[in-house]
Design a protein around this motif. Sequence first.
Motif: not given
Length: 351
Positions: A168-177, A218-230, A294-300
């Motif tokens: 059986s097969f599936s796609y696994q996705f990862s994404v950030r907001y 909480h993500v520390k950005m380059q040359r910037a402060g912290l920002q929140n990401e999902l 940021t969308l990444k896809t992996v075939w499993i």
Amino acid sequence: MSRVHFRLHGNEVLGPVPVGGAVGMEGASWVLVRRARESRLLRCRRRSSKYLPPFPLLLLLFLHLQASPSIKIYVMLHHKSPHILCVTKRLRNVELIDPTFRWHAPIGNAAPENSSVKVTESGSLIFHNFTEEMSGIYTCSLSYKRTAEELEKTLQLKYVVYAYSNPSFSYQFSVRYHSAPCGSIYNVSFEKKMLQILRKLVDDLSCEMKLLKSECHHVKMQRAGLQNELFFTFSVIPIENGTEEVDECTDSSCDPVERLDKAKSLIERFFIQQVEVLEERLEPLPEIYYIEGTLKTVWITHCNPGYGMNALVHPKCPDCCVICSPGSFNPRSGTHCLQCNISMVYGARKC
């Protein structure tokens, strides 16, 4: 005192056959032994050493000829009537006189002549609704004559029968907001709405979307402060068509791989459109928005517990999920049977 020797025909082991009469010393094994003895005697005489009869050679030759090679057979799970022939390719289209067949099933498995396994008059072993418990080594003894005057020959064949299923097969996705502060009710509301949209996208393709992980960081950005990401991780799995008939569904819409690829295209298009909308937006960015790229896809690939894929061990079925042999196990939906020396059954799910 009479002797016995084995006759070797091609890749088949026939015998034992008594020496004498029409057979005499013409058996292939005796010819090889005689030639080896003569050659060794000649070498020993040249070296003026004491001659020793080549009994070890004779023993090894007999052991080699008695060995019956195993033939690997792969049977699809729940196949209604797979069958195995008790005959070689060379003898398949040859006239045989008074052939008799005797099958021996693995210990603890379904024995011939019960509700699950039958032996036909022609010696074929037929499985009814093959299940993984029927996996194992099956041995067939074929006795026959080529002519009425010929001595009876006996041929033994061993079949290692493996249950297998398609992976059986599936796609696994990862994404950030980019998100509101972690713990905000807006993040919870947004997640719920996004999942509803994604499920609706793949629903018409008979695919299921499952959320695997949802985290706020909480993500520390380059040359910037912290920002929140999902951080979201989700999978898309094709739903089985619900039929037990093998190959009953031939339409392209039934192919799980095609359905998965269409679902992948729709999901990728969904996130591309979000970027396009943001680029055309004149107002400031909203509090929650997709982070481009940021969308990444992996075939499993998945096998059921107790099954695995191994092209080296099973070259005739490299893309199959084959039942784990004794000495191995697979506890989860992976693709590898792990080594376990204490496992003595086929399809072990624990060590």
